[in-house]
Design a protein around this motif. Structure first.
Motif, mmCIF file in Angstrom:
data_model
loop_
_atom_site.group_PDB
_atom_site.id
_atom_site.type_symbol
_atom_site.label_atom_id
_atom_site.label_comp_id
_atom_site.label_asym_id
_atom_site.label_seq_id
_atom_site.Cartn_x
_atom_site.Cartn_y
_atom_site.Cartn_z
ATOM 1 N N UNK A 1 51.294 50.642 25.829
ATOM 2 C CA UNK A 1 51.548 49.398 26.550
ATOM 3 C C UNK A 1 51.821 49.604 28.026
ATOM 4 N N UNK A 2 52.002 50.856 28.454
ATOM 5 C CA UNK A 2 52.320 51.124 29.864
ATOM 6 C C UNK A 2 51.129 51.691 30.617
ATOM 7 N N UNK A 3 50.128 52.131 29.888
ATOM 8 C CA UNK A 3 48.955 52.729 30.530
ATOM 9 C C UNK A 3 47.685 52.228 29.853
ATOM 10 N N UNK A 4 46.562 52.413 30.529
ATOM 11 C CA UNK A 4 45.281 51.890 30.033
ATOM 12 C C UNK A 4 44.649 52.780 28.986
ATOM 13 N N UNK A 5 44.909 54.060 29.102
ATOM 14 C CA UNK A 5 44.085 54.990 28.344
ATOM 15 C C UNK A 5 44.905 56.218 27.956
ATOM 16 N N UNK A 6 44.769 56.615 26.697
ATOM 17 C CA UNK A 6 45.474 57.801 26.174
ATOM 18 C C UNK A 6 44.473 58.721 25.498
ATOM 19 N N UNK A 7 44.664 60.013 25.668
ATOM 20 C CA UNK A 7 43.863 61.009 24.963
ATOM 21 C C UNK A 7 44.838 62.008 24.346
ATOM 22 N N UNK A 8 44.515 62.515 23.179
ATOM 23 C CA UNK A 8 45.414 63.470 22.521
ATOM 24 C C UNK A 8 44.736 64.841 22.463
ATOM 25 N N UNK A 9 45.462 65.858 22.883
ATOM 26 C CA UNK A 9 44.976 67.232 22.795
ATOM 27 C C UNK A 9 45.946 68.054 21.958
ATOM 28 N N UNK A 10 45.452 68.667 20.902
ATOM 29 C CA UNK A 10 46.302 69.499 20.048
ATOM 30 C C UNK A 10 46.146 70.951 20.497
#
Ligand SMILES: Nc1nc2c(ncn2[C@@H]2O[C@H](COP(=O)(O)OP(=O)(O)OP(=O)(O)O)[C@@H](O)[C@H]2O)c(=O)[nH]1
Ligand SMILES: [Mg+2]
Length: 183
Positions: free
Chosen positions: A112-121
């Motif tokens: 809700x605070x940013x446009x875009x999220x990516x996850x890196x394991x």
């Protein structure tokens, strides 16, 4: 010239500083101090301020790379650092006691605070016996659809792939190509 901002976040030891160091064309600005929180993570150094590096992808795309401090006591500052970012990359340490709890915690911090999220394991090489499918399954169960990658933060090409996915996704959303607005 397009100037973008990408933020690396995630728990202590996940590889935020390393990811920025692997990518950056300039020497990275960082504020590492001796880690006094050995309970949270047994590493020697931890970042207390922000990391900053830069990568120039081509003649019209320059990216500022920002790393958040990992320690929980700095969580108030994570969304502040993320302001105006194209994307936040959440790095999750696969060897952590409860990596899915970490993932949930970081998604909640930014949702809700940013446009875009990516996850890196990260750190997958250190716990091959734990399946990486747990992340995809967890996202599906929670009806979340974030791009998910395994990355070794020490490998430039792994981190670069994340950045390229972010730029491509942004350009697709904005209808921009190589800094030119497409009609
Ligand atoms: N084996 C392995 N080591 C990794 C991987 N990713 C990062 N590292 C190493 O993990 C260590 C911790 O990485 P850092 O970049 O210091 O972690 P950080 O997220 O900045 O941690 P804080 O600043 O304490 O929040 C470094 O020695 C990295 O080189 C990985 O995928 N595999
Ligand atoms: Mg760090």
């Amino acid at each position: 010239m397009q100037q973008y901002k990408i933020v690396f976040s995630g728990p202590m030891g996940a590889g935020k500083s390393q990811a920025i160091a692997s990518l950056s064309d300039i020497s990275v600005l960082t504020t590492e101090v001796t880690n006094t929180d050995q309970e949270a993570h047994q590493k020697m150094l931890t970042t207390v301020g922000i990391d900053y590096g830069e990568i120039t992808l081509d003649s019209h795309t320059k990216i500022g790379l920002y790393g958040t401090p990992g320690q929980q006591r700095f969580s108030f500052i994570w969304p502040i650092i993320a302001q105006g970012a194209l994307s936040v990359v959440i790095l999750i340490d696969h060897t952590a006691a409860n990596p899915l709890d970490d993932l949930q915690h970081y998604i909640q911090a930014f949702e809700g605070k940013i446009n875009h999220l990516v996850i890196g394991v990260t750190h997958v090489d250190e716990m091959l016996e734990r399946p990486v499918a747990i992340y995809r399954e967890w996202l599906e169960k929670n009806e979340l659809n974030y791009p998910l990658f395994t990355v070794d933060a020490r490998h430039r090409e792994d981190v670069l792939l994340l950045v390229e996915v972010i730029i491509a996704s942004f350009e697709a959303r904005m209808n921009v190509k190589d800094g030119e607005l497409l009609s």
